[in-house]
Design an enzyme around this catalytic site. Structure first.
Site, PDB file in Angstrom:
ATOM      1  N   LEU A   1       0.845  -1.197   0.000  1.00  0.00           N
ATOM      2  CA  LEU A   1       0.000   0.000   0.000  1.00  0.00           C
ATOM      3  C   LEU A   1       0.884   1.252   0.000  1.00  0.00           C
ATOM      4  O   LEU A   1       1.720   1.420   0.890  1.00  0.00           O
ATOM      5  CB  LEU A   1      -0.916   0.018   1.227  1.00  0.00           C
ATOM      6  CG  LEU A   1      -1.789  -1.218   1.429  1.00  0.00           C
ATOM      7  CD1 LEU A   1      -2.816  -0.952   2.527  1.00  0.00           C
ATOM      8  CD2 LEU A   1      -2.475  -1.650   0.134  1.00  0.00           C
TER       9      LEU A   1
ATOM     10  N   ARG B   1       2.378  14.699   6.575  1.00  0.00           N
ATOM     11  CA  ARG B   1       3.296  15.147   7.628  1.00  0.00           C
ATOM     12  C   ARG B   1       4.765  15.194   7.194  1.00  0.00           C
ATOM     13  O   ARG B   1       5.617  15.690   7.919  1.00  0.00           O
ATOM     14  CB  ARG B   1       3.122  14.282   8.882  1.00  0.00           C
ATOM     15  CG  ARG B   1       1.814  14.614   9.618  1.00  0.00           C
ATOM     16  CD  ARG B   1       1.788  14.019  10.989  1.00  0.00           C
ATOM     17  NE  ARG B   1       1.548  12.584  10.943  1.00  0.00           N
ATOM     18  CZ  ARG B   1       1.958  11.732  11.891  1.00  0.00           C
ATOM     19  NH1 ARG B   1       2.639  12.175  12.930  1.00  0.00           N
ATOM     20  NH2 ARG B   1       1.688  10.450  11.779  1.00  0.00           N
TER      21      ARG B   1
ATOM     22  N   GLN C   1      -5.338   3.919  -6.662  1.00  0.00           N
ATOM     23  CA  GLN C   1      -6.463   4.137  -5.759  1.00  0.00           C
ATOM     24  C   GLN C   1      -6.737   5.638  -5.734  1.00  0.00           C
ATOM     25  O   GLN C   1      -5.912   6.409  -5.267  1.00  0.00           O
ATOM     26  CB  GLN C   1      -6.113   3.652  -4.346  1.00  0.00           C
ATOM     27  CG  GLN C   1      -7.255   3.811  -3.364  1.00  0.00           C
ATOM     28  CD  GLN C   1      -6.780   3.775  -1.911  1.00  0.00           C
ATOM     29  OE1 GLN C   1      -5.608   4.027  -1.630  1.00  0.00           O
ATOM     30  NE2 GLN C   1      -7.685   3.463  -1.015  1.00  0.00           N
TER      31      GLN C   1
ATOM     32  N   TYR D   1       2.958  -2.218   3.999  1.00  0.00           N
ATOM     33  CA  TYR D   1       2.857  -0.775   3.791  1.00  0.00           C
ATOM     34  C   TYR D   1       4.153  -0.268   3.167  1.00  0.00           C
ATOM     35  O   TYR D   1       5.247  -0.620   3.624  1.00  0.00           O
ATOM     36  CB  TYR D   1       2.692  -0.044   5.128  1.00  0.00           C
ATOM     37  CG  TYR D   1       1.377  -0.226   5.837  1.00  0.00           C
ATOM     38  CD1 TYR D   1       0.284  -0.854   5.233  1.00  0.00           C
ATOM     39  CD2 TYR D   1       1.220   0.264   7.133  1.00  0.00           C
ATOM     40  CE1 TYR D   1      -0.914  -0.995   5.906  1.00  0.00           C
ATOM     41  CE2 TYR D   1       0.018   0.135   7.814  1.00  0.00           C
ATOM     42  CZ  TYR D   1      -1.047  -0.509   7.202  1.00  0.00           C
ATOM     43  OH  TYR D   1      -2.216  -0.637   7.876  1.00  0.00           O
ATOM     44  N   GLY D   2       4.016   0.607   2.177  1.00  0.00           N
ATOM     45  CA  GLY D   2       5.196   1.197   1.531  1.00  0.00           C
ATOM     46  C   GLY D   2       6.001   2.105   2.438  1.00  0.00           C
ATOM     47  O   GLY D   2       7.164   2.391   2.171  1.00  0.00           O
TER      48      GLY D   2
ATOM     49  N   ASN E   1       6.380   8.708   9.023  1.00  0.00           N
ATOM     50  CA  ASN E   1       5.354   9.715   8.762  1.00  0.00           C
ATOM     51  C   ASN E   1       5.915  11.117   8.683  1.00  0.00           C
ATOM     52  O   ASN E   1       5.291  11.998   8.120  1.00  0.00           O
ATOM     53  CB  ASN E   1       4.282   9.680   9.861  1.00  0.00           C
ATOM     54  CG  ASN E   1       3.604   8.311   9.933  1.00  0.00           C
ATOM     55  OD1 ASN E   1       2.991   7.877   8.971  1.00  0.00           O
ATOM     56  ND2 ASN E   1       3.765   7.628  11.048  1.00  0.00           N
TER      57      ASN E   1
ATOM     58  N   LYS F   1      33.310   6.226 -14.932  1.00  0.00           N
ATOM     59  CA  LYS F   1      31.897   5.996 -15.231  1.00  0.00           C
ATOM     60  C   LYS F   1      31.773   5.025 -16.398  1.00  0.00           C
ATOM     61  O   LYS F   1      32.500   5.155 -17.388  1.00  0.00           O
ATOM     62  CB  LYS F   1      31.228   7.323 -15.608  1.00  0.00           C
ATOM     63  CG  LYS F   1      29.753   7.190 -15.876  1.00  0.00           C
ATOM     64  CD  LYS F   1      29.246   8.155 -16.953  1.00  0.00           C
ATOM     65  CE  LYS F   1      29.634   7.704 -18.346  1.00  0.00           C
ATOM     66  NZ  LYS F   1      28.940   8.449 -19.423  1.00  0.00           N
TER      67      LYS F   1
ATOM     68  N   TYR G   1      32.380  13.223 -24.397  1.00  0.00           N
ATOM     69  CA  TYR G   1      31.125  13.912 -24.690  1.00  0.00           C
ATOM     70  C   TYR G   1      31.413  15.069 -25.623  1.00  0.00           C
ATOM     71  O   TYR G   1      32.273  15.911 -25.342  1.00  0.00           O
ATOM     72  CB  TYR G   1      30.535  14.411 -23.363  1.00  0.00           C
ATOM     73  CG  TYR G   1      29.186  15.064 -23.463  1.00  0.00           C
ATOM     74  CD1 TYR G   1      28.148  14.458 -24.158  1.00  0.00           C
ATOM     75  CD2 TYR G   1      28.946  16.290 -22.843  1.00  0.00           C
ATOM     76  CE1 TYR G   1      26.900  15.055 -24.240  1.00  0.00           C
ATOM     77  CE2 TYR G   1      27.703  16.894 -22.908  1.00  0.00           C
ATOM     78  CZ  TYR G   1      26.678  16.277 -23.612  1.00  0.00           C
ATOM     79  OH  TYR G   1      25.443  16.872 -23.685  1.00  0.00           O
TER      80      TYR G   1
END
Ligand code: UD1
Ligand code: CA
Length: 448
Positions: free
Chosen positions: A8, A15, A75, A103-104, A226, A333, A369
């Protein structure tokens, strides 16, 4: 046993005081959501469904980044945890096997705890995860009788006597998928909040003649986030757990409290990690490698016997083979360095392949680049790159070749060749003194 996972993650997270959806705030170098998904994935589920709402598109992107197999349902509007689970019905109501709701925003649930819930399903149709917090605050309360869970009462709806109960609801639920969705479909919203409470399935199941049980876990596992303060606390808890785990696994951390891990950092036995090393996501380090202080590593693999740093930055796609040496002020990289390569100082390697035992001189830069596109640099084995060489990609240097210091290499260098690409030196006898005398005379004239 087949398992479906429902995470969820539709809530606003008001908050957090943030434009970013709560579950996307970073924890251990990854979005918070990845932690719950990782705990669930350890059970090898056949389906993983995330219920999104606030910031649905971004949350879905993060869920897919964790695992492409993850599916999302939206939802909208969020009418409660029961309503959230119901959104997954089209995907999972007929799924064979078990369903687990997570719960996420509750990142630390351990796979072992979820397994204990699956095991408890042998004696109960529905299993809830409970815990006894130091401060039960506004958590839902578990009303139990022996091994049976009779009811979960939300704090808002609880009597004084119920509020005195210390056994609380974590929110994690386990039931057969078919049963879960049958029960969830019967949830109403006649309560203090006017929400569809997932917790109502306990009484609905019992009215159906089903047994409901519970297992408990330490409070640390059910820590929900929260606020930013709780996020900071969670980060600290995560880091100290990862440090302890690394030490237990035989990794030397010379100053553990200064090393920061990501959720998926993997370090082999007898590796040595110096102070102030930061791991972004996707780092694996083999046994016996050494990372000296003040390195920043992300998306890279460091093989056995390689040494890195101090002050090195390895970015995604960096692959260091055995016994590679990367020294100070080096950035790499998307490059593969074969066995025994040495890149000691002040270098940037991007989009390159470097063959074994090649030596890269100080100040070497792959100019990868052109302002629009990235280009590759191919460097053979046993090459000697002179200090301050600019390798203007795309360019290839053959095995056993050499570049002269200060060269700007724009064309390929054949095997065993030396490339010199710099202005020829001129020497003017006495000129240095003549220049200095002239400058001093100018300065003296101005001072008058
Ligand atoms: C919930 C439980 C409570 C438990 C507590 C533990 C219910 C009714 N209450 O309360 O018993 O003690 O968790 O932390 O289940 N969410 C949605 N859609 C919604 C509502 C919530 O996806 O419509 C998600 C949230 O994003 C969050 C999770 O569900 O990840 C929990 O929701 P939240 O509103 O925080 O529930 P609590 O009121 O804390
Ligand atoms: Ca909550």
């Amino acid at each position: 046993m087949q398992v479906s996972l429902i995470v969820l993650a539709a809530g606003m997270g008001t908050r957090m005081n943030s434009d970013l959806p709560k579950v996307l705030h970073g924890l251990g170098g990854v979005p918070m959501l990845h932690h719950a998904l990782a705990a669930g994935r350890a059970l090898e589920p056949s389906r993983m469904v995330v219920v999104t709402g606030h910031g649905a598109a971004d949350v879905a992107k993060a869920a897919e980044a964790f695992d492409e197999a993850t599916q999302c349902v939206t939802q909208d509007p969020p009418l409660g945890t029961g309503h959230a689970v119901a959104q997954a019905a089209p995907l999972l109501a007929n799924a064979p096997g078990e369903a687990i709701v997570l719960y996420g925003d509750t990142p630390f649930v351990r796979p072992e705890t979820l397994q204990a819930m699956l095991d408890a399903r042998a004696s109960h149709a529905v299993v809830i995860l409970g815990f006894v917090p130091r401060d039960p605050g506004r958590y839902g309360r578990l009303i139990v009788q022996g091994e049976e869970l009779l009811k979960i009462t939300e704090w808002k709806d609880a009597s004084e006597a119920e509020r005195a109960i210390t056994l609380c609801n974590s929110g994690v639920v386990c039931a057969e998928a078919k049963t879960l969705f049958r029960l969830v479909a019967q949830i109403g919203n006649a309560n203090a909040a006017g929400e569809y409470y997932l917790t109502d399935i306990v009484e609905i199941a019992r009215a159906d003649g089903l047994s409901v049980g519970f297992v408990t876990c330490p409070e640390a596992e059910t820590l929900g986030i929260n606020t930013r303060a709780q996020l900071a606390e969670a980060e600290a808890a995560f880091q100290s757990a990862k440090r302890a785990e690394a030490l237990d696994n035989g990794v030397t951390l010379t100053a553990p409290e200064t090393v920061f891990f990501a959720l998926d950092t993997h370090i082999g036995r007898d590796a040595i990690i110096g102070p102030n090393v930061i791991f972004g996501p996707g780092v694996t380090i083999e046994s016996g490698a050494e990372v000296k202080g003040f390195c920043h590593l992300e998306g890279c693999h460091i093989s056995r016997g390689a040494t890195v740093g101090p002050f090195a930055r390895l970015r995604p796609g960096t692959e260091l083979a055995e016994a590679v040496h990367v020294g100070n002020f080096v950035e790499i990289k998307n490059s593969v360095l074969d066995e025994g390569v040495k890149v000691g100082h002040l270098t940037y390697l991007g989009d390159a392949h470097v063959g074994q035992h090649t030596n890269i001189g100080a100040g070497t830069v792959t100019c990868n680049y052109d302002g629009v596109m990235k280009h590759r640099t191919e460097i053979g084995k046993h090459v000697f790159i002179g200090s301050d060489t600019m390798l203007v990609a795309p360019v290839t240097l053959g095995d056993f070749s050499m570049t002269a210091s200060g060269s700007v290499i724009t064309r390929d260098v054949p095997t065993e060749a030396l490339a010199i690409a710099r202005a020829r030196q001129e020497v003017r006898p006495g000129m240095a003194t003549r220049i200095m005398d002239r400058l001093r005379a100018i300065k003296a004239a101005k001072a008058k």
